[in-house]
Design a protein around this motif. Structure first.
Motif, PDB file in Angstrom:
ATOM      1  N   SER A  70       0.831  -1.195   0.000  1.00  0.00           N
ATOM      2  CA  SER A  70       0.000   0.000   0.000  1.00  0.00           C
ATOM      3  C   SER A  70       0.871   1.252   0.000  1.00  0.00           C
ATOM      4  CB  SER A  70      -0.901   0.015   1.236  1.00  0.00           C
ATOM      5  OG  SER A  70      -1.634   1.213   1.264  1.00  0.00           O
ATOM      6  N   LEU A  71       0.582   2.146  -0.910  1.00  0.00           N
ATOM      7  CA  LEU A  71       1.285   3.431  -0.984  1.00  0.00           C
ATOM      8  C   LEU A  71       0.377   4.566  -0.531  1.00  0.00           C
ATOM      9  CD1 LEU A  71       3.156   3.070  -4.400  1.00  0.00           C
ATOM     10  CD2 LEU A  71       3.996   2.563  -2.119  1.00  0.00           C
ATOM     11  N   LEU A  72      -0.603   4.253   0.304  1.00  0.00           N
ATOM     12  CA  LEU A  72      -1.593   5.241   0.720  1.00  0.00           C
ATOM     13  C   LEU A  72      -0.950   6.488   1.313  1.00  0.00           C
ATOM     14  CD1 LEU A  72      -4.545   6.047   1.158  1.00  0.00           C
ATOM     15  CD2 LEU A  72      -4.437   4.900   3.357  1.00  0.00           C
ATOM     16  N   ILE A  73       0.078   6.330   2.106  1.00  0.00           N
ATOM     17  CA  ILE A  73       0.692   7.479   2.760  1.00  0.00           C
ATOM     18  C   ILE A  73       1.291   8.439   1.737  1.00  0.00           C
ATOM     19  CG2 ILE A  73       2.944   6.431   3.151  1.00  0.00           C
ATOM     20  CD1 ILE A  73       1.052   8.578   5.670  1.00  0.00           C
ATOM     21  N   PHE A  74       1.735   7.914   0.607  1.00  0.00           N
ATOM     22  CA  PHE A  74       2.313   8.779  -0.415  1.00  0.00           C
ATOM     23  C   PHE A  74       1.239   9.561  -1.175  1.00  0.00           C
ATOM     24  CE2 PHE A  74       5.496   5.431   0.178  1.00  0.00           C
ATOM     25  CZ  PHE A  74       6.542   6.234   0.605  1.00  0.00           C
TER      26      PHE A  74
END
Length: 120
Positions: A35-39
């Motif tokens: 998951s790259l949600l924070i980016f």
């Protein structure tokens, strides 16, 4: 003193945010299950700070669509990809609206008391 990004037209700021989200979507697809949600929070925060609530809503929805698309293309067997993307979109929207609200409060407050004293 105005920040350089504040001098850019709003359409250009939105285009920059959408390009960042598109790039993150491709990277999200290439990384697969990570998951790259924070980016995705980076373009959402930029749009929230410089464009306000409308920019936040647009870029959050674009981020949610990019997450959904990358998840769908990565692994179509998951029944929860729609729900996960909806949760991600809601998180990014709430975060962005909070940042836009803080920015609005800071603008309404005006310069800090120390700066007002120095200007006299």
């Amino acid at each position: 003193m105005k920040h350089q990004l504040e001098k850019l037209p709003s359409w250009l700021m939105l285009a920059i945010g959408l390009l960042l989200v598109a790039g993150l979507g491709v990277l999200d697809y290439l990384t697969g299950d990570y998951s790259l949600l924070i980016f995705y929070a980076i373009p959402v925060a930029l749009e929230a700070w410089f464009l306000g609530r409308a920019g936040t809503a647009a870029i959050s929805l674009a981020s949610g669509l990019a997450r959904l698309t990358s998840d769908y293309l990565s692994y179509t067997g998951s029944r929860f990809s729609y729900w996960n993307s909806l949760q991600d979109t809601a998180f990014l929207l709430m975060m962005g609206l909070f940042i836009a609200w803080v920015r609005q409060l800071l603008r309404e407050e005006g310069p800090a008391p120390e700066q007002r004293h120095k200007e006299r």
